[in-house]
Enzyme design. Structure first.
Site, PDB file in Angstrom:
ATOM      1  N   ASP A  34     -19.494  -8.430  -7.200  1.00  0.00           N
ATOM      2  CA  ASP A  34     -19.156  -7.013  -7.242  1.00  0.00           C
ATOM      3  C   ASP A  34     -20.456  -6.233  -6.991  1.00  0.00           C
ATOM      4  O   ASP A  34     -21.556  -6.801  -6.951  1.00  0.00           O
ATOM      5  CB  ASP A  34     -18.490  -6.627  -8.562  1.00  0.00           C
TER       6      ASP A  34
HETATM    7  C1  BGC Z   1     -15.819  -2.068  -8.035  1.00  0.00           C
HETATM    8  C2  BGC Z   1     -15.021  -2.921  -7.083  1.00  0.00           C
HETATM    9  C3  BGC Z   1     -15.159  -2.408  -5.673  1.00  0.00           C
HETATM   10  C4  BGC Z   1     -16.629  -2.327  -5.324  1.00  0.00           C
HETATM   11  C5  BGC Z   1     -16.900  -1.875  -3.907  1.00  0.00           C
HETATM   12  C6  BGC Z   1     -17.217  -1.813  -7.561  1.00  0.00           C
HETATM   13  O1  BGC Z   1     -17.887  -0.887  -8.335  1.00  0.00           O
HETATM   14  O2  BGC Z   1     -15.823  -2.690  -9.303  1.00  0.00           O
HETATM   15  O3  BGC Z   1     -13.674  -2.989  -7.476  1.00  0.00           O
HETATM   16  O4  BGC Z   1     -14.446  -3.229  -4.783  1.00  0.00           O
HETATM   17  O5  BGC Z   1     -17.266  -1.431  -6.213  1.00  0.00           O
HETATM   18  O6  BGC Z   1     -16.670  -0.534  -3.733  1.00  0.00           O
END
Ligand code: BGC
Length: 707
Positions: free
Chosen positions: A249
């Site tokens: 993530d």
């Molecule tokens: C979130 C994810 C997301 C990623 C990319 C993160 O902060 O937890 O769900 O896909 O950002 O934007």
């Protein structure tokens, strides 16, 4: 490939030059990484022209010409914003999720996006957690069905197709268990709970072919998911045989340092890769330290090659080596009538009629006058938490006020905001009351702005924000008929005002066609057939409150001391999982079993038991009912939930019509995972109570014995 090029494939950078923790890349940095072959993927860049421009650098100017993979959060729509995932789950119709995914995939791929960071497969019992909006609620079975439908809709049969995108099941794992509902917070679960509650939707996503998985920000039993070899390698890759790749993530690898799990960035890189992370989003620890770690023997060359192979495999599957570019002539620039129709039908299917006294709803289109009041009555901000920002700017939601005017062209329709979405200003209430007094019926549209749910949007008080309750109470005091429409991204505590409201419609955040879909249900063009995918607590102090809890040695009994309850509130929620009314009435007959007992051996060999029930529309209108099947294992070697959803079917019936709904129960439905870390699934002999009805509080039951 050189080591540098291999590490490059593992790197994903943000291409939208937006802000977020962990720093962002400049356009120059992304372009020069692509040119140097030190970049595998870009997130948040889209548009055929801009992705092609970047792709051209990777393909034409880097030594090996390996194409980039473009990823984006397409969660409930790209241009055509569908209802939030929590709403979609309320439809109890996985077809809704599939349609969203198909439309999303078509719009996204045409705009250069190959890969979406969806579906979110996290089960949660935490309405305070803002990301409940992105979830399918509290049930693993329902979540699994929706997750699988979304994967199928995004990916189709062939990822080379120009209207499909690769899916990403996220967040692995148990992210929804955040203590106190605070985003990113600690999660500590037993192996049995991990496998019975949190893992099934991920398993369903992989069975449906999900190409990738994203690691989660939380710890699991003290070990951050990004460094959790048990989750990422033992379970996901070894036990389940997952051959796609795991993306971190946002900045999640570097955050192993903040977790107190890695001493520095180099250790974070080593721990994440070794545990099973294949691609690093935003942070650059592997790119910076990978070569030295490899030289010193601190990361394994075979593991690095494995990660690279997983990523390249997806690029091949997507056809990027043959055709890396998006067709600039075919770019889809916005919603079209067909996708709007799909979004409208989906949103109406998601709405849940919580309460309806004295037939207040549906409204008659012939009504003389209607007052629309409340801060969301004339708002375009009903898209929901993950609307793509460009879509939100260009295609706000249809306003309730406009849609009501169109639906009841002969009526005098007035609007008074009354109060704002937040803050304490009550001065507008007088005008709203006057409007209500002057109208035959009032529609009060209240709720949460989308910014109050989603990521990093936990709330400690989950009532209506600001002084919106005061507005409802003031309208109630007029004594005139009114209905409350809730637009929100999470279960709300609906305490005080509920008794005075004759009708309450839960509309969630319905997306781009919000107003039209709400009007469709208010005026009875669509029967509200949605059911709650989460319990609505009476008060925050009850949380966690969910239907599938385990029994205690002293189950709650009203008025009996020393049982498991509260002194000041009943232990059950305000509205139970599976609850929802219709404009007609249904009778569900007693459940029938194809046999009363079945040998465990037969179930293991693939045999099933059929549970059936007839459902009859006993009212005067056509309408929708959701027939639900719950199972309770009466005694087992670990305490099992008092009920677990094991089947559901949404049926549409004409007045007087009857249908028989059939479910099949097999070993998977009756057994459970034990606490053995190696993953042991057990089906134990004994009695099972099977409940069939229209909510998790169904009382009609039959007993099945497994011998
Ligand atoms: C979130 C994810 C997301 C990623 C990319 C993160 O902060 O937890 O769900 O896909 O950002 O934007």
């Amino acid at each position: 490939m050189t080591v540098e090029e291999k590490l490059g494939q593992l790197q994903q950078l943000a291409g939208a030059w937006e802000t977020g923790p962990g720093g962002n890349s400049t356009k120059n940095a992304v372009e020069s990484a692509a040119r140097a072959g030190r970049l595998g993927s870009v997130l948040s860049a889209f548009g055929a022209r801009s992705t092609n421009a970047l792709q051209r650098i990777a393909v034409e100017e880097s030594r090996l010409g390996i194409p980039l993979l473009f990823g984006l959060d397409v969660i409930h729509g790209f241009w055509t914003t569908f209802p939030i995932p929590l709403a979609q789950a309320a439809s109890f119709d996985p077809g809704v999720a599939r349609t969203d995914a198909e439309v999303s995939a078509q719009e996204a791929r045409a705009n250069g996006v190959h890969w979406t960071f969806a579906p979110m497969a996290d089960v949660t019992r935490e309405p305070r957690w803002g990301r409940v909006a992105e979830s399918c609620g509290e049930d693993p079975y329902l979540t699994a069905e929706f997750t699988a439908a979304k994967v199928a809709g995004y990916q189709g049969r062939d990822l080379r197709a120009k209207d499909r995108v690769a899916a990403c099941a996220k967040h692995f794992v148990a992210y929804g268990g955040a203590e106190g509902g605070r985003d990113y917070n600690t999660v500590d679960v037993s192996e049995a709970r991990l496998r019975n509650l949190y893992l099934p939707p991920f398993r369903a996503a992989l069975d449906a072919g999900a190409a990738t998985v994203m690691a989660s920000f939380n710890t699991v039993g003290g070990v951050p998911a990004h460094g959790n070899a048990h989750a990422l390698t033992e379970i996901l890759k070894h036990q389940w045989g997952f051959d796609g790749f795991v993306v971190s993530d946002w900045n999640g690898v570097r955050e192993l340092v903040a977790h107190g799990f890695a001493e520095d960035d180099a250790a974070a890189a080593r721990l994440a890769l070794t545990a099973g992370v294949d691609m690093e989003m935003v942070s650059t620890t592997l790119r910076e330290h990978g070569e030295r770690l490899l030289r010193e023997g601190r990361i394994d060359a075979g593991r690095l090659d494995d990660a690279v192979a997983r990523i390249l495999r997806l690029k091949f599957t997507l056809g990027l080596f043959d055709d890396p570019y998006a067709d600039e002539g075919a770019a889809v620039a916005g919603p079209v009538p067909a996708t709007r129709r799909a979004a409208r039908a989906a949103a109406a299917r998601c709405m849940v009629l919580l309460k309806n006294e004295r037939g207040t709803l549906p409204l008659r289109t012939s009504v003389g006058s209607i007052a629309v009041v409340g801060p969301f009555g004339d708002s375009g901000d009903l898209l929901g938490t993950w609307a793509v920002p460009a879509a939100a700017a260009k295609y706000p939601s249809v306003r309730v006020l406009d849609a009501v005017r169109r639906a009841a062209p002969g009526a005098r329709v007035t609007y008074a905001r009354g109060v704002a979405t937040e803050g304490g200003d009550t001065r507008g209430i007088r005008a709203a009351v006057a409007a209500a007094r002057a109208a035959d019926v009032t529609v009060v549209v209240v709720g949460e702005p989308p910014a109050l749910s989603g990521e990093a949007a936990a709330r400690a008080d989950i009532g209506l924000p600001g002084v919106q309750e005061r507005l409802i109470e003031a309208v109630a005091r007029t004594g005139r008929p009114f209905v409350v429409v809730l637009v929100n991204g999470r279960p709300l505590t609906v305490g005080g005002w509920l008794d005075s409201a004759p009708a309450v419609l839960e509309a969630w955040h319905p997306g781009v066609e919000a107003g039209n879909a709400i009007a469709d249900v208010l005026f009875g063009k669509v029967d509200p057939g949605g059911r709650l995918p989460v319990s609505f607590p009476r008060a925050v102090g009850q949380i966690p409150v969910h239907y599938n809890h385990e029994s205690t040695g002293r189950p709650y009994a009203a008025g009996v001391k020393y049982t498991s309850g509260y002194l000041d509130l009943p232990p059950d929620p305000q509205f139970a999982f599976g609850h929802g009314l219709s404009y007609t009435t249904f009778r569900i007959g007693a459940p029938r079993l194809s046999r009363a007992s079945v040998p465990a051996r037969a179930l293991h060999a693939g045999d099933t038991v059929e549970v059936s029930a007839t459902v009859t529309n006993t009212g005067a209108h056509a309408g929708d009912e959701v027939v639900q099947l719950y199972v309770h294992d009466v005694a087992a070697s670990i305490a099992r939930p008092v009920r677990e959803l094991r089947g559901f079917e949404r049926v549409t019936l004409a007045p007087g019509a009857t249908r028989t709904v059939r479910f099949r129960l097999g070993a998977r439905d009756l057994g459970f995972w034990t606490n053995d870390p190696g993953g042991v699934f057990r089906l134990e002999e004994g009695a099972f109570d099977l409940y069939v009805g229209n909510s998790s509080t169904a009382t009609a039951k039959r007993r099945l014995t497994v011998t």
